[in-house]
Design an enzyme around this catalytic site. Structure first.
Site, PDB file in Angstrom:
ATOM      1  N   LYS A  68       0.826  -1.209   0.000  1.00  0.00           N
ATOM      2  CA  LYS A  68       0.000   0.000   0.000  1.00  0.00           C
ATOM      3  C   LYS A  68       0.866   1.267   0.000  1.00  0.00           C
ATOM      4  O   LYS A  68       0.660   2.186  -0.792  1.00  0.00           O
ATOM      5  CB  LYS A  68      -0.939  -0.025   1.217  1.00  0.00           C
ATOM      6  CG  LYS A  68      -1.492   1.301   1.691  1.00  0.00           C
ATOM      7  CD  LYS A  68      -2.686   1.762   0.896  1.00  0.00           C
ATOM      8  CE  LYS A  68      -3.016   3.229   1.145  1.00  0.00           C
ATOM      9  NZ  LYS A  68      -3.129   3.623   2.530  1.00  0.00           N
TER      10      LYS A  68
ATOM     11  N   ASP B 260      -6.649   0.156   0.145  1.00  0.00           N
ATOM     12  CA  ASP B 260      -6.764  -0.095   1.582  1.00  0.00           C
ATOM     13  C   ASP B 260      -8.209  -0.502   1.847  1.00  0.00           C
ATOM     14  O   ASP B 260      -8.994  -0.666   0.910  1.00  0.00           O
ATOM     15  CB  ASP B 260      -6.350   1.140   2.403  1.00  0.00           C
ATOM     16  CG  ASP B 260      -7.157   2.369   2.030  1.00  0.00           C
ATOM     17  OD1 ASP B 260      -8.168   2.241   1.277  1.00  0.00           O
ATOM     18  OD2 ASP B 260      -6.811   3.466   2.489  1.00  0.00           O
TER      19      ASP B 260
END
Ligand SMILES: *[C@@H]1O[C@H](CO)[C@@H](O)[C@H](O)[C@H]1NC(C)=O
Length: 404
Positions: free
Chosen positions: A261, A280
Protein backbone atom coordinates in the site's frame (compact mmCIF):
# COMPACT_ATOMS: atom_id res chain seq x y z
CA UNK A 1 -10.93 38.94 -7.75
CA UNK A 2 -7.96 41.25 -8.25
CA UNK A 3 -4.48 39.85 -7.89
CA UNK A 4 -3.48 40.20 -4.21
CA UNK A 5 -0.56 42.58 -3.59
CA UNK A 6 2.82 40.95 -4.13
CA UNK A 7 1.35 37.94 -5.97
CA UNK A 8 1.63 36.82 -9.59
CA UNK A 9 -1.46 35.47 -11.35
CA UNK A 10 -1.68 32.26 -13.35
CA UNK A 11 -5.00 31.87 -15.24
CA UNK A 12 -6.48 28.58 -14.02
CA UNK A 13 -10.14 27.64 -13.45
CA UNK A 14 -11.13 25.79 -10.27
CA UNK A 15 -12.13 22.73 -12.30
CA UNK A 16 -8.46 22.35 -13.22
CA UNK A 17 -7.27 22.66 -9.63
CA UNK A 18 -9.11 23.09 -6.37
CA UNK A 19 -6.54 23.80 -3.66
CA UNK A 20 -9.18 23.41 -0.94
CA UNK A 21 -9.59 19.77 -1.99
CA UNK A 22 -6.18 18.77 -3.30
CA UNK A 23 -4.16 20.07 -0.36
CA UNK A 24 -6.41 18.47 2.26
CA UNK A 25 -7.31 15.06 0.88
CA UNK A 26 -4.41 13.06 2.21
CA UNK A 27 -1.81 13.42 -0.54
CA UNK A 28 0.51 15.95 1.10
CA UNK A 29 0.54 16.68 4.82
CA UNK A 30 2.75 19.73 4.97
CA UNK A 31 0.77 22.67 3.58
CA UNK A 32 -0.21 25.36 6.11
CA UNK A 33 -3.70 26.69 5.59
CA UNK A 34 -4.25 30.22 6.87
CA UNK A 35 -7.56 32.07 6.93
CA UNK A 36 -7.69 35.37 5.04
CA UNK A 37 -9.11 38.12 7.23
CA UNK A 38 -11.17 39.85 4.52
CA UNK A 39 -12.39 37.59 1.75
CA UNK A 40 -12.67 39.69 -1.38
CA UNK A 41 -14.65 37.03 -3.22
CA UNK A 42 -17.26 35.15 -1.16
CA UNK A 43 -17.49 32.32 -3.71
CA UNK A 44 -14.00 31.02 -3.08
CA UNK A 45 -12.24 29.85 0.07
CA UNK A 46 -10.74 32.74 1.98
CA UNK A 47 -7.47 30.97 2.55
CA UNK A 48 -3.81 31.18 1.86
CA UNK A 49 -1.78 27.99 1.44
CA UNK A 50 1.93 27.87 2.27
CA UNK A 51 4.57 25.23 1.70
CA UNK A 52 8.19 25.44 2.77
CA UNK A 53 10.58 24.17 0.10
CA UNK A 54 14.34 23.92 0.55
CA UNK A 55 15.06 27.56 -0.24
CA UNK A 56 11.72 29.39 -0.19
CA UNK A 57 8.17 29.38 1.10
CA UNK A 58 5.59 29.19 -1.68
CA UNK A 59 2.35 31.07 -0.86
CA UNK A 60 -0.83 30.47 -2.87
CA UNK A 61 -4.28 31.96 -3.07
CA UNK A 62 -7.01 31.11 -5.52
CA UNK A 63 -10.04 32.65 -7.25
CA UNK A 64 -12.58 31.07 -9.61
CA UNK A 65 -10.30 31.80 -12.55
CA UNK A 66 -6.74 32.21 -11.30
CA UNK A 67 -4.04 30.79 -9.09
CA UNK A 68 -2.06 33.51 -7.29
CA UNK A 69 1.48 32.75 -6.20
CA UNK A 70 4.39 34.42 -4.51
CA UNK A 71 7.53 33.21 -2.78
CA UNK A 72 9.12 34.34 0.45
CA UNK A 73 12.90 34.08 0.78
CA UNK A 74 15.28 34.07 3.74
CA UNK A 75 17.72 36.96 4.20
CA UNK A 76 19.41 38.45 2.27
CA UNK A 77 16.40 39.32 0.15
CA UNK A 78 16.87 38.89 -3.60
CA UNK A 79 17.28 42.03 -5.70
CA UNK A 80 14.33 42.94 -7.97
CA UNK A 81 16.09 41.27 -10.94
CA UNK A 82 16.87 38.11 -8.95
CA UNK A 83 13.31 38.11 -7.68
CA UNK A 84 11.97 37.93 -11.24
CA UNK A 85 14.11 34.89 -11.96
CA UNK A 86 13.13 33.24 -8.74
CA UNK A 87 9.41 33.78 -9.31
CA UNK A 88 9.96 32.19 -12.73
CA UNK A 89 11.43 29.17 -10.92
CA UNK A 90 8.41 29.09 -8.63
CA UNK A 91 6.15 29.05 -11.68
CA UNK A 92 8.11 26.11 -13.10
CA UNK A 93 7.78 24.36 -9.76
CA UNK A 94 4.01 24.97 -9.69
CA UNK A 95 3.62 23.54 -13.20
CA UNK A 96 5.57 20.48 -12.14
CA UNK A 97 4.07 19.97 -8.67
CA UNK A 98 0.44 20.39 -9.81
CA UNK A 99 1.12 18.68 -13.17
CA UNK A 100 -0.66 21.52 -14.93
CA UNK A 101 0.20 20.11 -18.34
CA UNK A 102 -2.54 17.51 -17.70
CA UNK A 103 -6.02 18.70 -18.73
CA UNK A 104 -8.08 17.51 -15.76
CA UNK A 105 -11.64 18.26 -17.05
CA UNK A 106 -10.84 16.16 -20.11
CA UNK A 107 -9.89 13.23 -17.86
CA UNK A 108 -13.07 13.76 -15.81
CA UNK A 109 -15.11 13.50 -19.04
CA UNK A 110 -13.37 10.26 -19.96
CA UNK A 111 -13.89 8.71 -16.52
CA UNK A 112 -17.55 9.82 -16.50
CA UNK A 113 -18.08 8.23 -19.91
CA UNK A 114 -16.69 4.94 -18.60
CA UNK A 115 -18.30 4.99 -15.16
CA UNK A 116 -21.73 6.22 -14.02
CA UNK A 117 -20.60 6.36 -10.37
CA UNK A 118 -17.93 8.80 -11.41
CA UNK A 119 -20.40 10.95 -13.34
CA UNK A 120 -22.34 11.26 -10.09
CA UNK A 121 -19.46 12.91 -8.21
CA UNK A 122 -17.86 14.69 -11.17
CA UNK A 123 -19.40 18.15 -10.78
CA UNK A 124 -19.19 18.49 -7.04
CA UNK A 125 -15.69 17.09 -6.75
CA UNK A 126 -14.08 18.94 -9.63
CA UNK A 127 -10.49 20.09 -9.54
CA UNK A 128 -8.96 17.09 -7.74
CA UNK A 129 -5.70 16.20 -9.39
CA UNK A 130 -2.66 14.19 -8.43
CA UNK A 131 0.25 16.15 -7.01
CA UNK A 132 3.77 15.31 -8.19
CA UNK A 133 5.53 15.31 -4.83
CA UNK A 134 9.10 14.96 -3.74
CA UNK A 135 9.65 11.16 -3.47
CA UNK A 136 11.66 11.32 -0.22
CA UNK A 137 9.06 13.41 1.60
CA UNK A 138 6.31 11.28 0.10
CA UNK A 139 7.97 8.03 1.23
CA UNK A 140 8.44 9.17 4.84
CA UNK A 141 4.93 10.69 5.04
CA UNK A 142 3.37 7.43 3.90
CA UNK A 143 5.45 5.36 6.31
CA UNK A 144 3.72 7.60 8.90
CA UNK A 145 0.35 6.86 7.31
CA UNK A 146 0.07 3.21 8.30
CA UNK A 147 -2.89 2.69 10.65
CA UNK A 148 -3.31 6.44 10.88
CA UNK A 149 -5.62 9.30 9.91
CA UNK A 150 -5.05 12.54 8.02
CA UNK A 151 -5.04 14.89 11.03
CA UNK A 152 -2.61 12.74 13.01
CA UNK A 153 -0.29 12.19 10.03
CA UNK A 154 -0.26 15.97 9.49
CA UNK A 155 0.82 16.53 13.10
CA UNK A 156 3.52 13.88 12.84
CA UNK A 157 4.97 15.26 9.62
CA UNK A 158 4.96 18.76 11.09
CA UNK A 159 6.79 17.68 14.22
CA UNK A 160 9.33 15.76 12.12
CA UNK A 161 10.13 19.01 10.26
CA UNK A 162 10.27 21.16 13.40
CA UNK A 163 12.49 18.66 15.18
CA UNK A 164 14.96 17.83 12.41
CA UNK A 165 15.09 20.80 10.09
CA UNK A 166 16.08 24.36 11.08
CA UNK A 167 13.53 27.07 10.31
CA UNK A 168 14.18 28.70 6.93
CA UNK A 169 12.27 31.89 7.74
CA UNK A 170 9.28 33.29 9.61
CA UNK A 171 6.21 34.91 8.13
CA UNK A 172 3.34 36.75 9.79
CA UNK A 173 -0.12 35.23 9.47
CA UNK A 174 -2.64 37.18 7.41
CA UNK A 175 -4.06 39.19 10.27
CA UNK A 176 -0.51 40.19 11.21
CA UNK A 177 -1.01 39.10 14.81
CA UNK A 178 1.15 36.00 14.83
CA UNK A 179 4.37 34.85 13.25
CA UNK A 180 4.89 31.30 12.00
CA UNK A 181 8.25 29.72 11.28
CA UNK A 182 8.63 27.50 8.26
CA UNK A 183 10.84 24.42 8.18
CA UNK A 184 11.79 22.49 5.03
CA UNK A 185 11.38 18.72 5.03
CA UNK A 186 14.51 17.21 6.67
CA UNK A 187 16.95 15.38 4.35
CA UNK A 188 17.69 11.63 4.76
CA UNK A 189 20.99 12.21 6.61
CA UNK A 190 19.25 14.05 9.46
CA UNK A 191 16.94 11.09 10.14
CA UNK A 192 19.52 8.30 9.90
CA UNK A 193 21.09 8.39 13.40
CA UNK A 194 19.94 5.66 15.85
CA UNK A 195 18.84 8.35 18.37
CA UNK A 196 16.11 9.41 15.91
CA UNK A 197 14.05 6.37 16.85
CA UNK A 198 13.94 7.35 20.53
CA UNK A 199 13.12 10.97 19.77
CA UNK A 200 10.35 10.14 17.31
CA UNK A 201 8.86 7.67 19.77
CA UNK A 202 8.75 10.41 22.38
CA UNK A 203 6.96 12.57 19.80
CA UNK A 204 4.21 9.96 19.45
CA UNK A 205 5.30 8.15 16.27
CA UNK A 206 4.97 4.71 17.89
CA UNK A 207 6.39 1.81 15.88
CA UNK A 208 6.74 4.09 12.83
CA UNK A 209 9.70 5.82 14.54
CA UNK A 210 11.97 2.87 13.88
CA UNK A 211 10.74 2.43 10.30
CA UNK A 212 11.60 6.04 9.49
CA UNK A 213 15.08 5.90 11.00
CA UNK A 214 15.90 2.54 9.40
CA UNK A 215 14.70 3.66 5.98
CA UNK A 216 16.76 6.86 6.21
CA UNK A 217 19.81 4.88 7.33
CA UNK A 218 19.47 2.36 4.49
CA UNK A 219 19.39 5.18 1.97
CA UNK A 220 22.29 7.08 3.47
CA UNK A 221 24.42 3.90 3.84
CA UNK A 222 23.98 3.06 0.18
CA UNK A 223 24.01 6.50 -1.43
CA UNK A 224 26.05 8.66 0.94
CA UNK A 225 25.50 12.31 1.83
CA UNK A 226 26.76 15.68 0.72
CA UNK A 227 27.05 18.98 2.58
CA UNK A 228 24.77 21.10 0.46
CA UNK A 229 21.84 20.70 -1.88
CA UNK A 230 19.79 17.58 -2.46
CA UNK A 231 21.32 14.41 -1.10
CA UNK A 232 22.24 11.48 -3.39
CA UNK A 233 19.51 9.37 -1.74
CA UNK A 234 16.88 11.90 -2.72
CA UNK A 235 18.13 11.99 -6.30
CA UNK A 236 18.19 8.19 -6.43
CA UNK A 237 14.58 8.00 -5.21
CA UNK A 238 13.60 10.51 -7.87
CA UNK A 239 15.39 8.45 -10.53
CA UNK A 240 12.87 5.65 -9.87
CA UNK A 241 10.51 7.71 -12.04
CA UNK A 242 12.43 6.32 -14.99
CA UNK A 243 11.76 2.66 -14.09
CA UNK A 244 8.74 0.59 -15.04
CA UNK A 245 6.08 0.41 -12.31
CA UNK A 246 6.91 -3.13 -11.17
CA UNK A 247 10.66 -2.45 -10.97
CA UNK A 248 10.18 0.80 -9.03
CA UNK A 249 7.80 -1.00 -6.66
CA UNK A 250 10.41 -3.73 -6.03
CA UNK A 251 12.93 -1.06 -5.00
CA UNK A 252 10.46 0.62 -2.62
CA UNK A 253 9.44 -2.66 -0.99
CA UNK A 254 13.03 -3.11 0.20
CA UNK A 255 12.58 -0.37 2.80
CA UNK A 256 11.51 -1.02 6.37
CA UNK A 257 7.87 -0.18 6.97
CA UNK A 258 7.01 -0.15 3.28
CA UNK A 259 4.39 -2.67 2.22
CA UNK A 260 2.39 -2.81 -0.99
CA UNK A 261 0.00 0.00 0.00
CA UNK A 262 2.72 2.49 1.01
CA UNK A 263 4.81 1.59 -2.06
CA UNK A 264 1.79 2.17 -4.31
CA UNK A 265 1.08 5.56 -2.72
CA UNK A 266 4.66 6.62 -3.49
CA UNK A 267 4.46 5.23 -7.04
CA UNK A 268 1.28 7.19 -7.71
CA UNK A 269 2.00 10.41 -5.84
CA UNK A 270 5.65 11.07 -6.58
CA UNK A 271 6.95 8.58 -9.15
CA UNK A 272 4.55 9.31 -12.04
CA UNK A 273 2.81 5.91 -12.00
CA UNK A 274 -0.61 7.33 -12.81
CA UNK A 275 -2.33 3.97 -13.25
CA UNK A 276 -1.48 2.70 -9.75
CA UNK A 277 -4.34 2.42 -7.23
CA UNK A 278 -3.26 2.05 -3.60
CA UNK A 279 -5.81 -0.32 -2.07
CA UNK A 280 -6.76 -0.09 1.58
CA UNK A 281 -9.95 -1.11 3.40
CA UNK A 282 -11.47 2.25 2.43
CA UNK A 283 -10.88 1.63 -1.29
CA UNK A 284 -12.02 -1.98 -0.84
CA UNK A 285 -15.29 -0.70 0.65
CA UNK A 286 -15.75 1.70 -2.28
CA UNK A 287 -15.26 -1.23 -4.67
CA UNK A 288 -17.85 -3.29 -2.80
CA UNK A 289 -20.44 -0.54 -2.39
CA UNK A 290 -20.29 0.95 -5.86
CA UNK A 291 -18.57 -1.37 -8.27
CA UNK A 292 -20.19 -4.70 -7.57
CA UNK A 293 -17.07 -6.14 -6.01
CA UNK A 294 -17.79 -9.24 -3.98
CA UNK A 295 -16.96 -8.97 -0.30
CA UNK A 296 -18.34 -8.10 3.08
CA UNK A 297 -19.53 -4.56 3.69
CA UNK A 298 -18.15 -3.51 7.07
CA UNK A 299 -16.76 -7.02 7.31
CA UNK A 300 -13.20 -5.74 7.66
CA UNK A 301 -11.82 -8.55 5.58
CA UNK A 302 -8.04 -8.62 5.96
CA UNK A 303 -6.23 -7.17 2.94
CA UNK A 304 -4.50 -10.19 1.44
CA UNK A 305 -2.19 -9.84 -1.59
CA UNK A 306 -4.78 -11.67 -3.70
CA UNK A 307 -7.63 -9.37 -2.64
CA UNK A 308 -5.38 -6.36 -3.25
CA UNK A 309 -4.71 -7.50 -6.82
CA UNK A 310 -8.38 -8.19 -7.49
CA UNK A 311 -9.63 -4.81 -6.26
CA UNK A 312 -6.81 -3.13 -8.10
CA UNK A 313 -7.38 -4.77 -11.46
CA UNK A 314 -11.14 -4.30 -11.26
CA UNK A 315 -10.76 -0.54 -10.75
CA UNK A 316 -8.04 -0.21 -13.38
CA UNK A 317 -10.36 -1.90 -15.88
CA UNK A 318 -13.04 0.68 -15.08
CA UNK A 319 -10.94 3.84 -15.14
CA UNK A 320 -8.06 3.09 -17.51
CA UNK A 321 -4.61 4.66 -17.80
CA UNK A 322 -5.15 7.38 -15.20
CA UNK A 323 -6.90 5.03 -12.77
CA UNK A 324 -4.82 6.26 -9.83
CA UNK A 325 -5.98 9.81 -10.46
CA UNK A 326 -9.64 8.77 -10.74
CA UNK A 327 -9.34 6.78 -7.53
CA UNK A 328 -8.20 9.91 -5.71
CA UNK A 329 -11.40 11.77 -6.73
CA UNK A 330 -13.59 8.92 -5.51
CA UNK A 331 -11.52 8.52 -2.36
CA UNK A 332 -11.88 12.25 -1.54
CA UNK A 333 -15.62 12.24 -2.28
CA UNK A 334 -15.97 9.47 0.28
CA UNK A 335 -14.06 11.26 3.07
CA UNK A 336 -16.33 12.42 5.88
CA UNK A 337 -14.37 15.67 6.14
CA UNK A 338 -15.61 16.50 2.63
CA UNK A 339 -19.29 15.92 3.49
CA UNK A 340 -20.27 19.49 2.60
CA UNK A 341 -17.59 20.14 0.01
CA UNK A 342 -18.35 21.44 -3.44
CA UNK A 343 -15.82 22.81 -5.89
CA UNK A 344 -17.97 25.91 -6.38
CA UNK A 345 -18.22 26.48 -2.65
CA UNK A 346 -15.22 24.71 -1.27
CA UNK A 347 -15.44 24.73 2.49
CA UNK A 348 -14.67 21.21 3.64
CA UNK A 349 -16.46 20.78 6.93
CA UNK A 350 -15.09 19.36 10.12
CA UNK A 351 -15.73 15.64 10.40
CA UNK A 352 -19.35 14.94 11.25
CA UNK A 353 -19.25 12.30 13.98
CA UNK A 354 -22.93 11.41 13.98
CA UNK A 355 -23.19 10.90 10.23
CA UNK A 356 -22.73 7.30 9.22
CA UNK A 357 -23.52 8.05 5.60
CA UNK A 358 -20.52 8.59 3.42
CA UNK A 359 -20.52 11.24 0.75
CA UNK A 360 -20.66 8.79 -2.06
CA UNK A 361 -23.86 7.29 -0.66
CA UNK A 362 -25.50 10.65 -0.16
CA UNK A 363 -24.54 11.57 -3.70
CA UNK A 364 -26.25 8.65 -5.36
CA UNK A 365 -28.34 8.97 -7.43
CA UNK A 366 -26.85 11.94 -9.24
CA UNK A 367 -27.45 15.08 -7.19
CA UNK A 368 -28.51 18.41 -8.64
CA UNK A 369 -25.37 20.22 -9.63
CA UNK A 370 -24.44 23.71 -10.59
CA UNK A 371 -23.01 23.95 -14.07
CA UNK A 372 -19.28 24.28 -13.98
CA UNK A 373 -17.63 27.14 -15.80
CA UNK A 374 -16.48 26.16 -19.25
CA UNK A 375 -12.90 25.00 -18.96
CA UNK A 376 -10.79 27.92 -19.95
CA UNK A 377 -8.60 27.16 -22.91
CA UNK A 378 -5.35 27.37 -21.10
CA UNK A 379 -2.43 29.23 -22.48
CA UNK A 380 0.08 28.39 -19.82
CA UNK A 381 2.32 31.39 -19.39
CA UNK A 382 5.34 29.13 -19.15
CA UNK A 383 5.41 25.85 -21.01
CA UNK A 384 5.12 23.14 -18.37
CA UNK A 385 8.14 20.93 -17.94
CA UNK A 386 7.74 17.45 -19.37
CA UNK A 387 9.98 15.83 -16.84
CA UNK A 388 11.67 16.69 -13.59
CA UNK A 389 15.02 16.37 -15.30
CA UNK A 390 14.12 19.10 -17.68
CA UNK A 391 12.82 21.40 -14.92
CA UNK A 392 15.83 20.70 -12.73
CA UNK A 393 17.97 21.60 -15.73
CA UNK A 394 16.16 24.87 -16.12
CA UNK A 395 16.35 25.65 -12.41
CA UNK A 396 20.07 24.90 -12.51
CA UNK A 397 20.57 27.14 -15.50
CA UNK A 398 18.75 29.88 -13.65
CA UNK A 399 20.96 29.40 -10.63
CA UNK A 400 24.03 29.71 -12.82
CA UNK A 401 22.53 32.81 -14.39
CA UNK A 402 22.00 34.28 -10.93
CA UNK A 403 25.60 33.69 -9.94
CA UNK A 404 26.85 35.71 -12.92
C1 LIG B 1 -7.06 10.15 14.53
O1 LIG B 1 -6.37 9.21 15.32
C2 LIG B 1 -6.13 9.66 16.65
C3 LIG B 1 -5.24 8.62 17.32
O2 LIG B 1 -5.61 7.30 17.00
C4 LIG B 1 -7.46 9.84 17.37
O3 LIG B 1 -7.26 10.29 18.69
C5 LIG B 1 -8.26 10.89 16.59
O4 LIG B 1 -9.55 11.04 17.16
C6 LIG B 1 -8.41 10.49 15.13
N1 LIG B 1 -8.99 11.60 14.41
C7 LIG B 1 -9.94 11.45 13.50
C8 LIG B 1 -10.40 12.69 12.82
O5 LIG B 1 -10.40 10.37 13.21
Amino acid sequence: MATPAGFQALPLPLVQLSLAAVLKCGQSFRWSILPLPKPSDPTIPAQEYRLCLRDRVVCLQQSQTALFYRSAFPEPQPSPTQLQLREAETLLWLNDYFQLNIDLPKLYDEWAARDSVFSGVKERFGGIRMLRQDPWENLISFICSSNNNISRITKMVQSLCTQYSPALLSLPDLSGHETHSYHPFPPPSSLAAPSVTVTLRSLGFGYRAEYIQKTAKMLVDVHGTIEEGREPSELWLESLRGLATAEARTELLKFIGVGRKVADCVLLMSLDKKEVIPVDTHVHQIAIKHYGFKGLLKGKSPMTPKLYEEVNSKLVRIWGDYAGWAHSVLFTSDLKSFASYSVQNPTPSAPVKSSKRSNLESLLPTPPTTPSPSPLKRKASASPPESSDKSAGLADRMKRLRRK
